[in-house]
Write an enzyme that holds these catalytic residues in place. Structure first.
Site, PDB file in Angstrom:
ATOM      1  N   ASP A 184       4.590   3.135 -14.895  1.00  0.00           N
ATOM      2  CA  ASP A 184       3.444   2.658 -14.125  1.00  0.00           C
ATOM      3  C   ASP A 184       3.792   1.287 -13.543  1.00  0.00           C
ATOM      4  OD1 ASP A 184       0.357   3.255 -13.715  1.00  0.00           O
ATOM      5  OD2 ASP A 184       0.577   1.097 -14.078  1.00  0.00           O
ATOM      6  N   ASN A 192      -1.252  -3.986  -3.024  1.00  0.00           N
ATOM      7  CA  ASN A 192      -2.068  -3.437  -1.928  1.00  0.00           C
ATOM      8  C   ASN A 192      -3.022  -4.477  -1.373  1.00  0.00           C
ATOM      9  OD1 ASN A 192      -1.102  -0.794  -1.625  1.00  0.00           O
ATOM     10  ND2 ASN A 192      -2.392   0.015  -3.263  1.00  0.00           N
ATOM     11  N   HIS A 197      -1.815  -1.689   2.417  1.00  0.00           N
ATOM     12  CA  HIS A 197      -1.465  -0.358   1.908  1.00  0.00           C
ATOM     13  C   HIS A 197      -0.143   0.166   2.473  1.00  0.00           C
ATOM     14  CE1 HIS A 197      -5.068   0.508  -0.452  1.00  0.00           C
ATOM     15  NE2 HIS A 197      -5.744  -0.157   0.483  1.00  0.00           N
ATOM     16  N   ASP A 201       2.691   1.684   0.222  1.00  0.00           N
ATOM     17  CA  ASP A 201       3.355   2.976   0.433  1.00  0.00           C
ATOM     18  C   ASP A 201       4.874   2.821   0.459  1.00  0.00           C
ATOM     19  OD1 ASP A 201       0.911   4.188   0.545  1.00  0.00           O
ATOM     20  OD2 ASP A 201       0.894   4.491   2.713  1.00  0.00           O
ATOM     21  N   GLU A 227       0.097   4.986  -8.695  1.00  0.00           N
ATOM     22  CA  GLU A 227       1.370   4.282  -8.931  1.00  0.00           C
ATOM     23  C   GLU A 227       2.047   4.760 -10.202  1.00  0.00           C
ATOM     24  OE1 GLU A 227      -1.871   1.531 -10.666  1.00  0.00           O
ATOM     25  OE2 GLU A 227      -1.670   3.061  -9.108  1.00  0.00           O
TER      26      GLU A 227
END
Length: 305
Positions: A184, A192, A197, A201, A227
């Site tokens: 994680d 973000n 974002h 990505d 994530e």
């Protein structure tokens, strides 16, 4: 009472094979053509005098001639008829025409042939084959879309669970120790919120590429959600898994966000007999929670002690 069938037969006697939109010919017991209908003139461009009196082999391509001699002739001799035979003949200009043939031996010993041009049927068959191939390709594409994460190209949650359960059965049957790790990204929400974002990505894609490049061919790699990434390793042990996770921590730092190196927490668990994917996932998730509680950017192995 009037017999309608007899009436029809009486009318039918006024017609000849020239009235039908298919080829018709008659051969004698020496395979010599003694009659052809007008189809040969109108469709195949032959003159009647150029065909009648010739051996039927004259009309056939070499492969069809071989098939005719080796199969159709014996079939007619034994069964007195043959149906739906595929041959290729020449028209008067030497063009090959695929045909579908039916034939029967009459009481007079002559063979009565009827056939139709199957070019369109062959074309339709080819089109159906191509349509089937396109359908298979589309089906494969849909299966792929249904099984992978569209951002990273890794297995998605559903496919990961499905393939892991299959791989788990194989690992246990071969008595191999199998492990699952959950990775994680630490503070991903902050990435973000701070950088947007699109940057988030990019980080997910880069991490997906990293996990794939470092995994074995037999490993299953998944973006399980958000994530969170999973790797199923079907043939591993505690020491190997710890070395693998340590390597991931080092390499993740090469992914830079702004001025900060990417970090992540990892939870690990190992499969044992009678465990399902959900069982070991729950354990690995518990180990991941411990890694977060102990300061993040570290690996913890599940222990029930």
């Amino acid at each position: 009472m009037e017999n309608k069938n007899d009436n029809f037969k009486e009318k039918f006697l006024n017609y000849s094979p020239d009235e039908f939109p298919n080829g018709a010919l008659v051969t004698n017991d020496s395979k010599i053509i003694v009659y052809v209908n007008s189809y040969f003139t109108t469709e195949l461009l032959w003159k009647v005098d150029d065909i009648v009196g010739k051996n039927i082999d004259f009309l056939l391509t070499k492969p069809s001639c071989i098939f005719f001699q080796s199969y159709i002739v014996p079939t007619l001799s034994h069964e007195k008829m043959c149906q739906e035979m595929q041959l290729t003949i020449f028209n008067a200009r030497g063009i090959r025409i695929p045909i579908t043939v039916n034939a029967a031996v009459g009481e007079d010993g002559y063979v009565y042939w009827s056939f139709f041009n199957s070019s369109k049927r062959d074309q339709l068959y080819d089109e159906l084959i191509k349509a089937r191939e396109r359908l298979i390709e589309t089906t494969d594409e849909l299966k792929l879309l249904a099984s992978v994460d569209d951002l990273t190209g890794l297995l998605n949650r559903r496919e990961m669970k499905y393939q892991s359960n299959l791989a788990l059965k194989d690992a246990l049957s071969e008595q191999h120790l199998a492990g699952l790790l959950i990775l994680d990204i630490d503070h991903f929400k902050k990435i973000n919120d701070t950088y947007g974002h699109l940057e988030g990505d990019r980080v997910l894609k880069k991490l997906g590429q990293l996990l794939t490049s470092q995994s074995e061919k037999t490993d299953l790699v998944s973006r399980f959600g958000g994530e969170e990434f999973l790797i199923f390793r079907p043939n591993t042990n505690k020491d190997d898994m710890l070395l693998f996770c340590k390597k991931l921590h080092v390499l993740m730092a090469d992914i830079v966000v702004g001025t900060i190196s990417l970090k992540g927490s990892i939870g690990v668990s190992f499969f044992s007999e009678r465990m399902t994917f959900d069982d070991v996932f729950t354990q690995a998730d518990s180990a991941l929670y411990n890694a977060k509680e102990l300061g993040r950017n570290r690996t913890e192995i599940y222990s029930n002690n």
